[in-house]
Write a protein that holds these residues in place. Structure first.
Motif, mmCIF file in Angstrom:
data_model
loop_
_atom_site.group_PDB
_atom_site.id
_atom_site.type_symbol
_atom_site.label_atom_id
_atom_site.label_comp_id
_atom_site.label_asym_id
_atom_site.label_seq_id
_atom_site.Cartn_x
_atom_site.Cartn_y
_atom_site.Cartn_z
ATOM 1 N N THR A 108 -68.550 53.616 126.005
ATOM 2 C CA THR A 108 -67.754 53.480 124.779
ATOM 3 C C THR A 108 -68.560 52.822 123.673
ATOM 4 N N ARG A 111 -71.172 55.240 122.306
ATOM 5 C CA ARG A 111 -70.586 56.240 121.414
ATOM 6 C C ARG A 111 -70.275 55.628 120.051
ATOM 7 N N ARG A 112 -69.752 54.413 120.056
ATOM 8 C CA ARG A 112 -69.430 53.756 118.786
ATOM 9 C C ARG A 112 -70.698 53.500 117.978
ATOM 10 N N ARG A 113 -71.748 53.056 118.648
ATOM 11 C CA ARG A 113 -73.013 52.828 117.946
ATOM 12 C C ARG A 113 -73.561 54.114 117.356
ATOM 13 N N VAL A 116 -71.515 55.031 114.230
ATOM 14 C CA VAL A 116 -71.837 54.157 113.099
ATOM 15 C C VAL A 116 -73.240 54.444 112.577
ATOM 16 N N THR A 164 -69.362 46.915 114.441
ATOM 17 C CA THR A 164 -69.966 47.469 115.649
ATOM 18 C C THR A 164 -70.534 46.380 116.548
ATOM 19 N N GLU A 167 -67.576 43.986 117.697
ATOM 20 C CA GLU A 167 -66.452 44.689 118.299
ATOM 21 C C GLU A 167 -65.122 44.181 117.748
#
Length: 239
Positions: A108, A111-113, A116, A164, A167
């Protein structure tokens, strides 16, 4: 006869003002803008000082990019192969399970990194595109607008980075410089990023207060902002 002469003199006296009025009336808007620009022009000293500091910021941004490229090249070097006795089947299976668990836990975040980082790349490209203005766009107001818009992109990039890395939304009420300091203290952001952020913030404030940037100094400022966003993108992708 005297009345006729007096009337003729009045007509002659008014002829030139009326002619000038009829001549200038169609271009009254252009004249108003020209006068407004003349009124807004600041002293050459302010423009010179802004230009010098903007070029210093661009040099600092170039140094920051150069250091990051060197660090990235070191990280990409092939690691030496492990020496020693081969691992037993049990050890191999245990290692595979640990890697699987770690990968699942970090998926997760990764994917977020990645999302962004893509957004930051888009911001960087937009800043660089805006910086490629031609000499015909040399109006002072346009250059101030370029500086302001570049800084707004930087603040957006800092917010993305903070969300990011922490969190969460991060500390509320902080300025962009304070947010970067927070990332340095808590999340290992390179201190060089803070120095450049502080310099760019100061230049943006000076432009707002009336130090008119030239085309070249506004471009230097904008490209420095793009370099800062690139540094934030590299930092976001760093584990």
């Amino acid at each position: 006869m005297e009345y006729a002469e007096i009337a003729l003199k009045y007509v002659q006296a008014l002829a030139w003002p009326v002619f000038a009025f009829l001549l200038l009336w169609p271009i009254r808007r252009q004249l108003a803008k020209a006068v407004e620009r003349l009124i807004k022009v600041d002293t050459p000293v302010g423009s010179f000082e802004f230009a010098v500091d903007a070029m210093e910021a661009q040099s600092e941004a170039a140094d920051l990019e150069r250091v990051q490229v060197q660090e990235e090249s070191v990280e990409r070097k092939v690691e030496p192969s492990a020496a020693g006795t081969p691992a037993t089947p049990n050890e191999v299976e245990k290692g595979q399970q640990e890697r699987s668990t770690t990968a699942a836990g970090n998926s997760t975040l990764q994917r977020r990194r990645a999302v962004v980082a893509t957004k930051l790349m888009g911001i960087e490209e937009r800043i660089r595109a805006d910086a490629n203005v031609g000499p015909e766009f040399g109006d002072t107001d346009q250059m101030i607008a370029l500086v302001s818009s570049s800084w707004r992109y930087v603040t957006r990039a800092i917010d993305f980075t903070l969300t990011t890395k922490t969190e969460e939304e991060g500390p509320r009420g902080y300025t962009s410089v304070e947010k970067v300091i927070y990332l340095i203290d808590k999340h290992q952001c390179p201190p060089r990023v803070e120095r450049l952020t502080r310099r760019l913030f100061d230049l943006q404030q000076r432009a707002r207060r009336g130090e008119p940037p030239t085309v070249s100094s506004a471009q230097a400022y904008s490209r420095s902002c793009a370099s800062l966003v690139r540094s934030l993108r590299t930092y976001v992708l760093t584990p």
